[in-house]
Write a protein that holds these residues in place. Structure first.
Motif, PDB file in Angstrom:
ATOM      1  N   PRO A 431       0.770  -1.193  -0.028  1.00 24.92           N
ATOM      2  CA  PRO A 431      -0.046   0.109  -0.017  1.00 24.92           C
ATOM      3  C   PRO A 431       0.867   1.209   0.261  1.00 24.92           C
ATOM      4  O   PRO A 431       0.308   2.340  -0.372  1.00 24.92           O
ATOM      5  CB  PRO A 431      -0.686  -0.223   1.259  1.00 24.92           C
ATOM      6  CG  PRO A 431      -0.212  -1.183   1.969  1.00 24.92           C
ATOM      7  CD  PRO A 431       0.627  -2.158   1.330  1.00 24.92           C
ATOM      8  N   ASP A 432       2.059   1.049   0.371  1.00 30.26           N
ATOM      9  CA  ASP A 432       2.843   2.494   0.469  1.00 30.26           C
ATOM     10  C   ASP A 432       3.804   2.587  -0.789  1.00 30.26           C
ATOM     11  O   ASP A 432       4.849   3.211  -0.559  1.00 30.26           O
ATOM     12  CB  ASP A 432       3.671   2.630   1.646  1.00 30.26           C
ATOM     13  CG  ASP A 432       4.724   1.208   1.967  1.00 30.26           C
ATOM     14  OD1 ASP A 432       4.510   0.491   1.244  1.00 30.26           O
ATOM     15  OD2 ASP A 432       5.572   1.291   2.789  1.00 30.26           O
ATOM     16  N   VAL A 433       3.547   1.908  -1.833  1.00 33.55           N
ATOM     17  CA  VAL A 433       4.251   1.937  -2.934  1.00 33.55           C
ATOM     18  C   VAL A 433       3.195   2.230  -4.181  1.00 33.55           C
ATOM     19  O   VAL A 433       2.780   1.418  -4.895  1.00 33.55           O
ATOM     20  CB  VAL A 433       4.863   0.396  -3.331  1.00 33.55           C
ATOM     21  CG1 VAL A 433       5.770   0.864  -4.748  1.00 33.55           C
ATOM     22  CG2 VAL A 433       5.877   0.052  -2.244  1.00 33.55           C
ATOM     23  N   PRO A 434       2.923   3.524  -4.203  1.00 34.90           N
ATOM     24  CA  PRO A 434       1.759   4.051  -5.291  1.00 34.90           C
ATOM     25  C   PRO A 434       2.441   3.621  -6.678  1.00 34.90           C
ATOM     26  O   PRO A 434       3.425   3.679  -7.112  1.00 34.90           O
ATOM     27  CB  PRO A 434       1.787   5.526  -4.943  1.00 34.90           C
ATOM     28  CG  PRO A 434       2.389   5.819  -3.742  1.00 34.90           C
ATOM     29  CD  PRO A 434       3.408   4.591  -3.593  1.00 34.90           C
ATOM     30  N   ALA A 435       1.322   3.033  -7.503  1.00 32.98           N
ATOM     31  CA  ALA A 435       1.861   2.879  -8.902  1.00 32.98           C
ATOM     32  C   ALA A 435       2.692   3.786  -9.629  1.00 32.98           C
ATOM     33  O   ALA A 435       2.978   3.874 -10.708  1.00 32.98           O
ATOM     34  CB  ALA A 435       0.497   2.368  -9.778  1.00 32.98           C
ATOM     35  N   LYS A 436       2.312   5.282  -9.432  1.00 29.17           N
ATOM     36  CA  LYS A 436       2.845   6.390 -10.070  1.00 29.17           C
ATOM     37  C   LYS A 436       4.100   6.578  -9.755  1.00 29.17           C
ATOM     38  O   LYS A 436       4.865   7.331 -10.429  1.00 29.17           O
ATOM     39  CB  LYS A 436       1.668   7.518  -9.788  1.00 29.17           C
ATOM     40  CG  LYS A 436       1.948   8.165  -8.233  1.00 29.17           C
ATOM     41  CD  LYS A 436       1.234   9.406  -8.213  1.00 29.17           C
ATOM     42  CE  LYS A 436       1.228   9.726  -6.704  1.00 29.17           C
ATOM     43  NZ  LYS A 436       0.549  11.130  -6.314  1.00 29.17           N
ATOM     44  N   GLU A 437       4.613   5.932  -8.618  1.00 28.93           N
ATOM     45  CA  GLU A 437       6.004   6.289  -8.293  1.00 28.93           C
ATOM     46  C   GLU A 437       7.179   5.754  -9.075  1.00 28.93           C
ATOM     47  O   GLU A 437       6.803   4.438  -9.549  1.00 28.93           O
ATOM     48  CB  GLU A 437       6.392   6.142  -6.869  1.00 28.93           C
ATOM     49  CG  GLU A 437       5.747   6.985  -5.691  1.00 28.93           C
ATOM     50  CD  GLU A 437       5.827   8.401  -5.892  1.00 28.93           C
ATOM     51  OE1 GLU A 437       7.098   8.720  -6.355  1.00 28.93           O
ATOM     52  OE2 GLU A 437       5.199   9.002  -5.318  1.00 28.93           O
ATOM     53  N   TRP A 438       8.236   6.370  -9.534  1.00 27.35           N
ATOM     54  CA  TRP A 438       9.374   5.574 -10.282  1.00 27.35           C
ATOM     55  C   TRP A 438       9.801   4.405  -9.812  1.00 27.35           C
ATOM     56  O   TRP A 438      10.079   3.411 -10.902  1.00 27.35           O
ATOM     57  CB  TRP A 438      10.310   6.794 -10.403  1.00 27.35           C
ATOM     58  CG  TRP A 438      11.369   6.663  -9.164  1.00 27.35           C
ATOM     59  CD1 TRP A 438      11.198   7.808  -8.366  1.00 27.35           C
ATOM     60  CD2 TRP A 438      12.302   5.724  -8.673  1.00 27.35           C
ATOM     61  NE1 TRP A 438      12.006   7.379  -6.971  1.00 27.35           N
ATOM     62  CE2 TRP A 438      12.739   6.231  -7.461  1.00 27.35           C
ATOM     63  CE3 TRP A 438      12.957   4.643  -9.211  1.00 27.35           C
ATOM     64  CZ2 TRP A 438      13.646   5.762  -6.757  1.00 27.35           C
ATOM     65  CZ3 TRP A 438      13.794   4.059  -8.443  1.00 27.35           C
ATOM     66  CH2 TRP A 438      14.227   4.258  -7.342  1.00 27.35           C
ATOM     67  N   TYR A 439       9.809   3.927  -8.611  1.00 28.02           N
ATOM     68  CA  TYR A 439      10.233   2.967  -8.064  1.00 28.02           C
ATOM     69  C   TYR A 439       9.272   1.576  -8.039  1.00 28.02           C
ATOM     70  O   TYR A 439       9.486   0.429  -7.754  1.00 28.02           O
ATOM     71  CB  TYR A 439      10.934   2.805  -6.477  1.00 28.02           C
ATOM     72  CG  TYR A 439       9.862   3.504  -5.524  1.00 28.02           C
ATOM     73  CD1 TYR A 439       8.746   3.018  -5.188  1.00 28.02           C
ATOM     74  CD2 TYR A 439      10.280   5.064  -5.453  1.00 28.02           C
ATOM     75  CE1 TYR A 439       8.103   3.700  -4.202  1.00 28.02           C
ATOM     76  CE2 TYR A 439       9.331   5.709  -4.591  1.00 28.02           C
ATOM     77  CZ  TYR A 439       8.205   5.233  -3.786  1.00 28.02           C
ATOM     78  OH  TYR A 439       7.479   5.796  -2.995  1.00 28.02           O
ATOM     79  N   ALA A 440       7.902   2.105  -8.310  1.00 29.77           N
ATOM     80  CA  ALA A 440       7.158   0.785  -8.354  1.00 29.77           C
ATOM     81  C   ALA A 440       7.279  -0.303  -8.940  1.00 29.77           C
ATOM     82  O   ALA A 440       6.948  -1.629  -8.698  1.00 29.77           O
ATOM     83  CB  ALA A 440       5.261   1.338  -8.540  1.00 29.77           C
ATOM     84  N   PRO A 441       7.660  -0.190 -10.316  1.00 33.41           N
ATOM     85  CA  PRO A 441       7.889  -1.417 -11.133  1.00 33.41           C
ATOM     86  C   PRO A 441       8.942  -2.232 -10.669  1.00 33.41           C
ATOM     87  O   PRO A 441       8.830  -3.418 -10.735  1.00 33.41           O
ATOM     88  CB  PRO A 441       8.220  -0.818 -12.672  1.00 33.41           C
ATOM     89  CG  PRO A 441       7.563   0.406 -12.558  1.00 33.41           C
ATOM     90  CD  PRO A 441       7.668   1.060 -11.159  1.00 33.41           C
ATOM     91  N   TYR A 442       9.871  -1.533 -10.117  1.00 33.83           N
ATOM     92  CA  TYR A 442      11.038  -2.364  -9.624  1.00 33.83           C
ATOM     93  C   TYR A 442      10.814  -3.148  -8.370  1.00 33.83           C
ATOM     94  O   TYR A 442      11.191  -4.156  -8.243  1.00 33.83           O
ATOM     95  CB  TYR A 442      12.182  -1.228  -9.343  1.00 33.83           C
ATOM     96  CG  TYR A 442      12.715  -0.505 -10.765  1.00 33.83           C
ATOM     97  CD1 TYR A 442      13.505  -1.324 -11.462  1.00 33.83           C
ATOM     98  CD2 TYR A 442      12.438   0.591 -10.858  1.00 33.83           C
ATOM     99  CE1 TYR A 442      13.968  -0.703 -12.673  1.00 33.83           C
ATOM    100  CE2 TYR A 442      12.795   1.422 -11.898  1.00 33.83           C
ATOM    101  CZ  TYR A 442      13.579   0.842 -12.646  1.00 33.83           C
ATOM    102  OH  TYR A 442      14.137   1.408 -14.035  1.00 33.83           O
TER     103      TYR A 442
END
Length: 555
Positions: A431-442
């Motif tokens: 929940p603290d890794v929003p999909a819009k953040e650069w690091y979400a895919p990694y």
């Protein structure tokens, strides 16, 4: 009279006792032991040599010329790395620093490879361009001669050169730049000379003598050589060593030792013995018990650059003592070009690796950072440059790497995903890794592949600083994905970690992973402590990932 006689005997005994270590240092048994210790250390610390001045060509040269029992696959793997690097560069190792070509040519010659055909590129061709080769001051013509003469390569013809070079032109260039005191400096005698270039430097003078050693039949070369030797004899200190820029150091002694060996001058030549100490004695005085070398005697531990140079200097002395062809005369061995290494191809990974894991190709050859590649390079420089060349890690704003800076959990996840060649893809697991953040895919891919997990609250804490024990756990998880056997039982973990006084401060959930990382040399057992809860530095992360990729055959 009896008292005077006793005093005289005691004085002679004292003098003899002081001289014994110096004489013993030069005997065959002591020299052989020193070479073996240095080679073992370099082979242990440079497991996967890259294209570079540290952790690369000088390590390969020292090991190959020392006669140490290195598996043929080691050199074949290095050659595969060179091929990949040259291919990525399209044969252009550097636009201005032509010593890059010379250094690689020397290493390839040392392992019996033909530098004229590396992935279809002739690396000697660049040295046919006189103007570009001498651009680097004295290093250019010096190393061009050493490289070309290492395997008696024919003088390359370079149609693109403004001035086609010849060996004689490089010899003449060195001679015309000789200083009034008899030696050489980096830019002395060139258009780029500054006020500090008027005095001879032992490093450059030693290398100039190495380059000129083969041409002593020319009267001008022989005369310049004797003048330089007289100059260096006068500069040698009471401990048998030399200094550059006001600092007594190993490397200065190394270059003069190699110079004497290339010239065929005995190391106990009276001109180079001071207070009973030879240059070899001086070089050996920098060696530590583990075989490594210090840069300066008051240094705080081994220095990789000094160690690699120390090894090839000892190899030069050993070869001279045994009557073998010198360090840079490499036509004495059989070519390795027909030898193939056993096992999977270089970079193919291990049997049992996940199909999604793949080696990253070199996309930015030669990439480095000024804050790790200075006059005294960072110990992790080879790892940092190797990962940067493959786009696995990058620097910060301003072009520096910040080796001692910390790393966030999300930054570590990105580095691991990139190192394993995985495809980044968000999975919404935290929940603290929003999909819009650069690091979400990694973070998403690292989680889906079992490399990272969240905390007891279900969050990942992406901006939290990652600790050394957390990094070890994630690295061990990545190693399992690479096909490595990461199993360590609790008893074995305890036995391995017990050597570290602070192992009891590590979390129980991290101990088997820490033990695995130490067992596989992903973390160094030479460290004094684990420091499990301290932030892992960016340089430490680079070294861990580099060691992992080497063990997993992904470099």
């Amino acid at each position: 009279m009896n008292k005077k006689l006793v005093s005289l005997i005691l004085a002679l005994a004292l003098i003899t006792g002081l001289l014994t270590p110096a004489m013993a240092a030069g005997d065959g048994g002591a020299l052989d032991a020193a070479v073996k210790a240095a080679a073992e250390y370099v082979f242990k610390t440079v497991k996967d040599p890259q294209v570079g001045s540290i952790g690369g060509e000088w390590a390969v040269l020292g090991l190959a010329r020392s006669g140490y029992g290195v598996p043929e696959a080691y050199y074949q793997d290095y050659y595969a790395t060179v091929e990949q690097y040259v291919d990525a560069c399209k044969g252009n190792l550097h636009d201005k620093k032509y010593t890059e070509y010379s250094r690689v040519i020397v290493a390839l010659s040392a392992i019996g490879k033909d530098a004229r055909n590396v992935k279809g590129y002739d690396l000697t061709k660049a040295l046919g361009d006189y103007d570009k080769t001498i651009w680097q001051g004295m290093n250019g013509p010096i190393w061009a001669l050493i490289a070309l003469d290492s395997m008696d390569y024919p003088m390359p013809q370079n149609p693109e050169a403004k001035t086609q070079a010849t060996r004689q032109m490089y010899i003449d260039r060195i001679l015309e730049c000789q200083l009034a005191d008899g030696g050489w400096s980096l830019f002395g005698g060139t258009f780029a000379a500054s006020s500090g270039d008027g005095a001879s430097d032992p490093d450059i003078t030693g290398m100039a003598l190495q380059a000129l050693a083969k041409y002593q039949d020319q009267s001008a070369v022989a005369k310049a050589t004797q003048e330089a030797l007289a100059c260096m004899s006068g500069m040698q200190d009471a401990q048998g060593g030399f200094g550059s820029w006001g600092t007594t150091n190993l490397e200065s002694a190394v270059q003069m030792l190699v110079a004497l060996c290339e010239l065929g001058i005995p190391l106990d030549d009276a001109r180079f013995v001071k207070n009973g100490k030879t240059i070899l004695d001086n070089v050996l005085s920098y060696q530590q018990k583990d075989g490594s070398f210090l840069h300066t005697r008051d240094g705080g531990g081994s220095n990789q650059m000094a160690t690699e140079q120390g090894l090839y200097a000892l190899a030069a002395a050993q070869r001279a003592a045994e009557g073998k062809p010198s360090l840079y005369r490499m036509t004495d061995h059989l070519t390795l070009s027909g030898v193939t290494s056993a096992g999977p191809a270089k970079g193919a990974g291990l049997d049992g690796k996940d199909a999604a894991v793949s080696a990253r190709p070199i996309t930015a050859p030669g990439k480095t950072f000024p804050d790790v590649s200075g006059e005294v390079p960072h110990d992790a420089l080879p790892a940092i440059e190797a990962l940067a060349a493959r786009g696995i890690i990058d620097g910060k704003s301003g072009g520096n790497f910040d080796p001692d800076g910390s790393m966030t959990r999300s930054e570590f996840a990105k580095s691991v995903v990139a190192a394993l060649g995985l495809t980044p893809k968000a999975n919404g697991a935290f929940p603290d890794v929003p999909a819009k953040e650069w690091y979400a895919p990694y973070v998403g891919t690292a989680n889906a592949c079992g490399i990272v997990n969240g905390g007891s609250d279900g969050n990942f804490n992406p901006l939290g600083t990652i600790s050394r024990q957390e990094a070890a756990v994630m690295t061990a998880n990545a190693a399992k994905l690479c096909g490595m056997d990461t199993a360590v039982d609790a008893a074995a973990a305890r036995d391995l970690l017990a050597q570290f006084p602070d192992y009891v401060t590590s979390a129980s959930w991290a101990r088997t992973s820490l033990a695995f990382c130490y067992r596989e040399d992903i973390l160094s057992q030479d460290d004094a402590d684990i420091r499990p809860t301290e932030p892992v530095t960016r340089a430490e992360v680079a070294q861990m990932l580099f060691n992992l990729l080497g063990s997993a055959n992904l470099l």
